[in-house]
Design a protein around this motif. Structure first.
Motif, PDB file in Angstrom:
ATOM      1  N   LEU A 227      -6.732  -9.708   8.717  1.00 14.70           N
ATOM      2  CA  LEU A 227      -6.420  -8.310   8.472  1.00 14.70           C
ATOM      3  C   LEU A 227      -5.388  -8.296   7.351  1.00 14.70           C
ATOM      4  O   LEU A 227      -4.277  -8.793   7.513  1.00 14.70           O
ATOM      5  N   MET A 228      -5.766  -7.728   6.221  1.00 15.93           N
ATOM      6  CA  MET A 228      -4.963  -7.788   5.000  1.00 15.93           C
ATOM      7  C   MET A 228      -4.409  -6.401   4.683  1.00 15.93           C
ATOM      8  O   MET A 228      -5.166  -5.468   4.445  1.00 15.93           O
ATOM      9  N   HIS A 229      -3.096  -6.260   4.703  1.00 12.09           N
ATOM     10  CA  HIS A 229      -2.467  -4.968   4.434  1.00 12.09           C
ATOM     11  C   HIS A 229      -2.804  -4.519   3.012  1.00 12.09           C
ATOM     12  O   HIS A 229      -2.511  -5.214   2.034  1.00 12.09           O
ATOM     13  N   THR A 230      -3.448  -3.363   2.916  1.00  9.24           N
ATOM     14  CA  THR A 230      -3.846  -2.802   1.618  1.00  9.24           C
ATOM     15  C   THR A 230      -3.453  -1.327   1.574  1.00  9.24           C
ATOM     16  O   THR A 230      -4.303  -0.439   1.676  1.00  9.24           O
ATOM     17  N   PRO A 231      -2.179  -1.037   1.457  1.00 12.23           N
ATOM     18  CA  PRO A 231      -1.702   0.351   1.543  1.00 12.23           C
ATOM     19  C   PRO A 231      -2.166   1.203   0.376  1.00 12.23           C
ATOM     20  O   PRO A 231      -2.565   0.701  -0.676  1.00 12.23           O
TER      21      PRO A 231
END
Length: 350
Positions: A227-231
């Motif tokens: 799960l890759m934080h992509t704000p």
């Protein structure tokens, strides 16, 4: 959280003062993370399943780029469920990505107003319900209690109470916990009016704390899945990265089409011309515009981690969680590249 491995590659990648410098720093970090994922194991199983096709305004999905907006107000987006199985030190785990409860999600204020002002016959024509989460689980031979985790790239339109239960009612997925970035969870509990228009009222109300795992940054869940934080689209938006026989699939709703990640090749009306005119690498999905600068960076990050598609290497291996889908009533919205479906590995049934 101790069971999940933190991903350090993107720490401080957006710290530069200049906006384009942040893009390039993040691109380098994404290249390094891509190689890290490719050097590791694959998931046991990955498959996509169609849930429902709904109308979505082109002014949001193809922000400022669609040239027929005066005549074509909507596009079709195909909402999907992804089922992923992967190994962990604690054994095999089953993850549902984007298990939308579309019967309840219609109460999201934007879509509630749209349906209320649309004739019933037209609603039946443009909303296509293909399946539900329980039906899909039954079809592939999984019991509700076999699901360990559910996750969404963000919580727009989502009502998770049917799956997780509340302090008054048990859920249909008795052993499942929600994996959500802590910023997304806190935002969903305290929305301003612009954001509230896109969140299902009460969609997380009464969910027991024991059913929610909030994480920070980016994390590895187990073999071949991150799960890759992509704000940007929302503060707590994250992308799901899955290592399969077809490379790294990257799933989110930062973009509503693979065309959005390769706009110079797009066949949607005006998109390629717009991208060439302003020099953009991506076309953001901008219904809420929480942070367009971060969303742009995140889409470059996603495309870089995904790498070239094996179906057509001109396009990145991105699999939008809601994908722009051709529909005769919405001319000009046919994408140049359409993922449609993917299946890899073998599902392990109890």
């Amino acid at each position: 959280m101790s069971a999940f491995e933190s991903i350090p590659h993107f720490d401080d990648s957006r710290a530069a003062a200049g906006q384009q410098a942040r893009v390039e720093d993040t691109r380098i970090a994404a290249q390094q993370f891509r190689q890290h994922m490719l050097n590791g194991p694959k998931v046991r199983y990955f498959e996509s399943f169609d849930l429902i096709t709904v109308p979505y305004p082109v002014r949001y999905g193809l922000r400022n780029a669609f040239s027929r907006e005066r005549f074509v107000e909507y596009m079709h987006i195909q909402n999907r469920l992804f089922v992923v199985q992967f190994d962990t030190p604690d054994g095999l785990k089953t993850l549902l990505v984007s298990p939308s409860d579309h019967e309840r999600n219609i109460e999201t204020p934007f879509f509630r107003r749209l349906q209320d002002r649309t004739a019933a016959w037209l609603t039946k024509l443009i909303i296509k319900r293909q399946s539900s989460v329980p039906q899909i689980l039954e079809r592939i031979g999984l019991r509700p209690e076999d699901v360990d985790y559910i996750t969404y790239d963000h919580l727009h339109t989502q009502d998770v109470r049917r799956w997780l239960g509340t302090d008054k009612t048990p859920g249909l997925l008795p052993n499942a916990t929600l994996l959500v970035h802590w910023r997304e969870w806190e935002s969903a509990k305290d929305l301003n009016p612009y954001q509230a228009d896109w969140y299902c009222p009460g969609g997380i109300a009464g969910i027991p704390e024991s059913k929610v795992i909030g994480f920070d940054g980016s994390i590895m869940l187990g073999d071949g899945v991150a799960l890759m934080h992509t704000p940007g689209h929302t503060e707590g938006n994250h992308s799901i990265v899955v290592h399969t026989d077809e490379g790294l699939w990257v799933t989110s709703e930062n973009g509503v089409s693979v065309d959005a990640y390769a706009p110079l090749l797009s066949t949607a009306s005006g998109v390629a011309d717009y991208a060439k005119m302003i020099g953009t690498e991506v076309i953001i999905n901008g219904n809420t515009l929480e942070n367009a600068v971060d969303q742009y960076i995140s889409m470059v990050q996603e495309a870089t981690v995904a790498g070239p598609s094996r179906r057509d290497p001109r396009f990145p291996n991105v699999f939008p969680s809601s994908e722009m889908t051709p529909f005769w009533m919405f001319p000009g919205t046919r994408p140049a590249f359409y993922v449609g479906h993917a299946r890899h590995g073998t599902l392990q049934r109890p």
